[in-house]
Design an enzyme around this catalytic site. Structure first.
Site, short mmCIF file in Angstrom:
data_model
loop_
_atom_site.label_atom_id
_atom_site.label_comp_id
_atom_site.label_asym_id
_atom_site.label_seq_id
_atom_site.Cartn_x
_atom_site.Cartn_y
_atom_site.Cartn_z
N ASN A 93 0.84 -1.21 0.00
CA ASN A 93 0.00 0.00 0.00
C ASN A 93 0.87 1.25 0.00
O ASN A 93 0.94 2.02 0.95
CB ASN A 93 -0.99 -0.01 1.17
CG ASN A 93 -0.34 -0.20 2.52
OD1 ASN A 93 0.80 -0.66 2.62
ND2 ASN A 93 -1.05 0.16 3.57
N ASP A 151 -3.32 -5.78 1.25
CA ASP A 151 -3.37 -5.46 2.67
C ASP A 151 -3.81 -4.02 2.90
O ASP A 151 -3.33 -3.10 2.24
CB ASP A 151 -2.02 -5.69 3.34
CG ASP A 151 -2.10 -5.45 4.84
OD1 ASP A 151 -2.89 -6.14 5.50
OD2 ASP A 151 -1.40 -4.54 5.33
N ASP A 304 2.85 -6.10 11.91
CA ASP A 304 2.02 -5.10 11.23
C ASP A 304 2.53 -3.70 11.55
O ASP A 304 1.76 -2.78 11.83
CB ASP A 304 0.55 -5.25 11.61
CG ASP A 304 -0.37 -4.41 10.72
OD1 ASP A 304 0.09 -3.90 9.67
OD2 ASP A 304 -1.56 -4.25 11.07
N GLY A 323 -3.18 2.27 12.66
CA GLY A 323 -1.86 1.65 12.68
C GLY A 323 -0.94 2.14 13.77
O GLY A 323 -0.99 3.30 14.18
#
Length: 428
Positions: A93, A151, A304, A323
């Protein structure tokens, strides 16, 4: 060039710590023995600390190209090295998205120029991550991308996912999925539970994740594809994956440190350092994740790592991006709060960070053995320290773990025989 690590310890076959020395010749480990007694070009005293295989993280966001204010390949891989990681897999991404041969070629060139550790990039499943047109999976697989994922967004139609799985299966590639059915997210910014109601914030139902996993495991069975589930967060998801494995479906899964260590109850105010996707779920979900990891339903741990700028995270749950960062804090947090707490063993933790992800994706890394790649992490299990976001090598300071007291500091990271991180205070 030969490098000798002396005064070290390792986890032996009996799972007990044993004294060892490690002789590295070029890119590979030549000898591991209690005492080697040969001259080397470089000798490093490990001061009685433990040597492990270099950690592997298959779920990392490096943001470059297109998001250099959040992270770069250089800063992200420096953070990885500091956290003891020698192999990381970068999510697609970015802007542009690695969805064709030219953008992948440019990304590989930049990785070769700037990366401190080994970076294996993903390519996207659909062009521009838009879920509208499949990429040329065969062509991109031939370029050596790690796997395929969109993702950050779930593949919304079963038809597209089935087509992608069939094409991936034909070339022996893996489909890696962020599972989220957008039709039942309802604009949520945190878990749909008691805390979302207390803070009057829109919630994300657990069903939005588990229902897409349930769809996908059946598609993977039909396609004969290896299907890997990113950042599992709900008890229902664990149940679906467990049932799919029992049925013989080729599904694997990962869990993130923050979902193992936190639940919605730690959120007491509108602080977006606790905003991630999937969100921190209920306590029973947290417990189900650890149980799933222990019984093999969940295969390993991945961070992640998702850096954002300080000003972006200052916008609260409604305005901030999802995030948190994780590369520099994963091992000490997991060691302190799970191993020292008696919930898992040190051997299990190391396997979930090394052997298990390597096995799932067929990587030739993650082993501390003679003739293996000299990817080595040395960890001081005894020194207590506070996590300080201001010391991060990552550009991202977005962590809910600032000022947590931990042990388990990676103090030396070696990749293919080359020292890429060294904690100077330890070796002064």
């Amino acid at each position: 060039m030969k490098t000798l690590l002396t005064n070290a310890k390792r986890l032996g076959l009996s799972k007990e710590m044993e004294v060892c020395e490690v002789l590295i010749d070029g890119q590979f480990i030549e000898t591991i023995a209690p005492s080697i007694g040969v001259e080397a070009d470089q000798v490093i005293d490990c001061h009685g600390n433990l040597v492990f295989p270099g950690f592997i993280d298959v779920h990392v966001h490096l943001r470059e190209p297109g998001g250099k204010h959040k992270e770069t390949i250089k800063t992200g891989t420096e953070a990885a090295a500091r956290g003891g990681y020698t192999t990381i897999c970068s999510m697609p991404n970015t802007n542009p998205v690695p969805d064709n041969t030219e953008t992948v070629k440019q990304l590989l060139k930049k990785i070769n120029e700037d990366a401190v550790v080994r970076v294996l990039p993903y390519a996207s499943i659909t062009e521009g991550l838009k879920g509208e047109t499949l990429t040329n999976i065969k062509e991109l697989a031939d370029m050596g991308v790690f796997a395929f994922t969109d993702d950050g967004v779930g593949i919304q139609t079963a038809d597209y996912m089935l087509q992608a799985m069939k094409e991936a299966a034909a070339v022996g590639a893996s489909i890696v999925a962020h599972c989220e059915d957008n039709s039942i997210v309802y604009g949520g910014v945190m878990h749909d539970g008691k805390v979302s109601k207390q803070l009057n914030l829109p919630g994300i139902p657990s069903l939005s994740e588990s229902v897409q996993i349930a769809r996908d495991v059946l598609l993977a069975e039909a396609a004969g594809c290896h299907y890997h589930v990113c950042h599992v967060s709900t008890k229902e998801s664990v149940r679906v994956i467990r049932d799919a494995k029992r049925a013989g479906i080729n599904v694997t899964a990962e869990v993130s440190p923050h979902h193992l260590l936190l639940n919605e109850e730690v959120i007491s105010e509108d602080d977006a350092n606790f905003k991630m996707n999937p969100p921190l779920r209920a306590k029973e979900d947290q417990e189900a994740l650890l149980a799933g990891l222990l019984d093999g339903t969940i295969d390993f741990i991945a961070t992640d790592h998702a850096p954002h700028a300080v000003e972006e995270k200052a916008k609260g749950f409604l305005g901030a991006p999802f995030g948190i960062v994780g590369l520099e804090t994963a091992f000490p947090l997991l060691y302190t709060n799970l191993v020292e707490a008696g919930k898992i063993t040190l051997c299990q933790l190391v396997e979930w960070l090394t052997i298990k992800p390597a096995k799932v994706f067929g990587l030739p890394y993650g082993r501390l053995a003679e003739k293996a790649f000299a990817d080595i992490t040395v960890v001081d299990l005894n020194k207590e320290f506070l996590i300080d976001k201001e010391t991060f090598r990552s550009k991202g300071k977005n962590t809910p773990f600032h000022n947590w007291k931990v042990r388990g500091m990676p103090i030396l990271t070696i990749i293919e025989g080359k020292v890429v991180y060294q904690e100077e205070d330890v070796y002064a």
